[in-house]
Design an enzyme around this catalytic site. Sequence first.
Site, PDB file in Angstrom:
ATOM      1  N   CYS A   1       0.850  -1.187   0.000  1.00 50.35           N
ATOM      2  CA  CYS A   1       0.000   0.000   0.000  1.00 50.35           C
ATOM      3  C   CYS A   1       0.891   1.243   0.000  1.00 50.35           C
ATOM      4  O   CYS A   1       2.089   1.164   0.204  1.00 50.35           O
ATOM      5  CB  CYS A   1      -0.914   0.010   1.225  1.00 50.35           C
TER       6      CYS A   1
ATOM      7  N   CYS B   1      -2.816  -4.726   1.442  1.00 47.98           N
ATOM      8  CA  CYS B   1      -1.364  -4.612   1.404  1.00 47.98           C
ATOM      9  C   CYS B   1      -0.702  -5.891   1.893  1.00 47.98           C
ATOM     10  O   CYS B   1      -1.119  -6.469   2.894  1.00 47.98           O
ATOM     11  CB  CYS B   1      -0.939  -3.429   2.273  1.00 47.98           C
TER      12      CYS B   1
ATOM     13  N   CYS C   1       3.009   1.892   3.158  1.00 51.62           N
ATOM     14  CA  CYS C   1       4.147   0.980   3.318  1.00 51.62           C
ATOM     15  C   CYS C   1       5.278   1.371   2.385  1.00 51.62           C
ATOM     16  O   CYS C   1       6.456   1.223   2.715  1.00 51.62           O
ATOM     17  CB  CYS C   1       3.715  -0.466   3.088  1.00 51.62           C
TER      18      CYS C   1
ATOM     19  N   CYS D   1       1.539  -4.709   5.413  1.00 52.02           N
ATOM     20  CA  CYS D   1       0.874  -4.357   6.677  1.00 52.02           C
ATOM     21  C   CYS D   1      -0.475  -5.039   6.846  1.00 52.02           C
ATOM     22  O   CYS D   1      -1.144  -4.860   7.853  1.00 52.02           O
ATOM     23  CB  CYS D   1       0.697  -2.844   6.802  1.00 52.02           C
TER      24      CYS D   1
ATOM     25  N   ASP E   1      -3.994 -12.241  65.066  1.00 49.65           N
ATOM     26  CA  ASP E   1      -5.120 -13.172  65.095  1.00 49.65           C
ATOM     27  C   ASP E   1      -6.438 -12.421  65.257  1.00 49.65           C
ATOM     28  O   ASP E   1      -6.465 -11.260  65.637  1.00 49.65           O
ATOM     29  CB  ASP E   1      -4.954 -14.157  66.253  1.00 49.65           C
TER      30      ASP E   1
END
Lengths: 518, 204
Positions: free
Chosen positions: A21, A98, A24, A101, A333
């Site tokens: 894409c 793409c 990228c 990615c 306790d």
Amino acid sequence: MLPLKEKDRPLAHKLLAAGCCARCVLRFCCVGTPSSYCQSYEDTSRELLAFVSDMGPKAQNDSSAEEQAEGPPSKKVKLGSCQSEGQANGEEPDSGVCVACLGVLQGFCSHDFSKKVSEAVKSEDYEFDNMVLFVSLPAQLSVREHACWLYVKKEVREKSLCLNKDDVIQVKEAFKWTLQGMLSQELAVPVVPKSQFEVGVGFVHPETDVDCHFLAGTCSDCFKPTKNKESVFTRMAVVKALEKISDDRFCREYPCPPQRVKTACASLDTTCLHVSVFVAGRYNKFSRSLPQTPWVIDGERRMESSVEELITQPLLAAFKADGFNFSSSGREDVDVRTLGNGRPFAVELLNPHRAKFNKMEVHLLQEEINQSSDKIRVRDVQIVTREAVAHMKEGEEEKTKSYSALIWTQKSIVQNDIEFISDIKELKVAQKTPLRVLHRRPLAVRQRLIHTMSTRYLDPHHFYLHLRTQAGTYIKEFVHGDFGRTKPNLGELMKTEVDILELDVESVDVDWPPAIPE
Amino acid sequence: MVALFLLKKKKMNKETSPISRPFSVVMETPERRDAPSVTDRYYTRWYKTDVKGKPREDHCILQHSNRICVITLAESHPILQKGRAVKSINYQISAGCSRLNNKVSGKSKRGGQFLTELAPLCRITCTDGVEYTIYSCIRGRLLEVNEDILAQPSILLEKPSTEGYIAVILPKFDESKRVTEGLLSRAEYEDVISKRATQQPELC
């Protein structure tokens, strides 16, 4: 205008043809300015196509170059596809996703997605001044990235250029650059690298999960199966394996560039997490029938309430936390009171939806706890750091405690008979694990010191014994001897049978948390 | 499975009878202890009489609310009768087994010898030569035997129910409720004792 240079053109062309894409492509061209990624996807791809079609004669070796030189750019090199390759082989029409990615930098860098995330955050009703964005990507993205990089590495070497893998912008970084601005606007807070409030977005891509599997064959020691994790192919393991594998081996095992895919990533639900807030203080316990933690056996509550619940309930409500962890510097306790300055405690409030409280508000919380019950009292309540809590546990092991006990004696005594007790200093006692806790503690002998003692005579069969002892000393067992398993014990010292009727903690000698003047 | 086990264990943490009582009650009869003793507060007394068919060899099992059991001689046991003295106590119950070698480690008390009801704990020889075997009486893991009585056998006679105990045993968690099924309650024990007195005069 995209900051691309002449030298980037063949790279861009090659990647587009392979199915990357626009964003990228920018990444592999080492475009490091966040603003370049903030344009809309349509604008970005349009500009990139324009840049690529503006080509010189160099690219004519490529088969698709001829097509490009002829027609208008939008029809030729379609982003994420190469029509000549795909359809010539009779494959399915290209999805446009793409290959690098897997759609993360395409459809998800939009106002729509940003709105989806911010709506999710708003619905969870947190209070925050800033936030950090945490992004989780599928492991196979690293594999595909590596494949794309190897694919273009050949290209740049031919052109005698250098492209370090480190210069390539990471998918995660580019994604954050695009999304953070939008989120920041919608949530009206800055998105910063480190924050107490974390918003998590994640992506999965089941279609390509198998992409990682070949690495198990090449690098088996990177992938150790553990019981907890669902898949052995974690991001870290995959990255490690990619560092180890040789370029040649990789190219043999995995297609470079990576194969096209049918679907884009799917997004996971947005998660929100606020770091824990720690509230510390000291508590007094005035009741002889209040356990420290809830007392439940077989689903049935045996005793009303507990120190823990009385302290944490108002805190949970005010901080709107999902849960808590209560800890204290030792404990007493059910039937033992805690007097004096009280015992240090700390409450970790998990995922608080509200975390900011000023001193006044914290003081009001302290008062609220004190008003809620006369069985306990808290003081010095304050917000502390996680690191500071370690001081409290120090106290449990190292610091001294002082007690007062009401003793019954079988033989009749006079004041004189108990004088000698005050003279005993640094008495060493050896305590086998008391039988009353032996079911849940290992059997051992503990050496402990009773530093000082003093007495207050009451009547021929009763007196008060005050002691200052080392941390971890069992007082009740020191008095009655626990079947002779604590030696020496008070009965032995006084040469009569003795018993402990009441016990109070007078002080826990830890100087944390810092005192807050009332 | 593990998580469930731990959850169950957590429940048994607390003692059921606290020591506190109003101080005014304490003041009324100070000489005689009207407050329950440690044993009374935390332990239930169970008995096994004529163990292994041997007349009057009665054992008392003190069961703590956390399921740990302390094995002791019952007050009617021949060793504790007037005029007796202990010559020696031996924890070597067979050629291959000494209770003194018992070692437990960790919270789960791994390594402790597993005992069944008639497993011998020790053999006690009196000065008149008579030897008695003391038995476990319950199923469980042996945690410890009392080594103090080896050095000072007189403790066994003077304080058989406290410092003179014989052994500490931890029954299996699943069996903890059933472990006392074959044993007598205090009331039932007293009944047996009174019946003996009417049937035949007490032997020295």
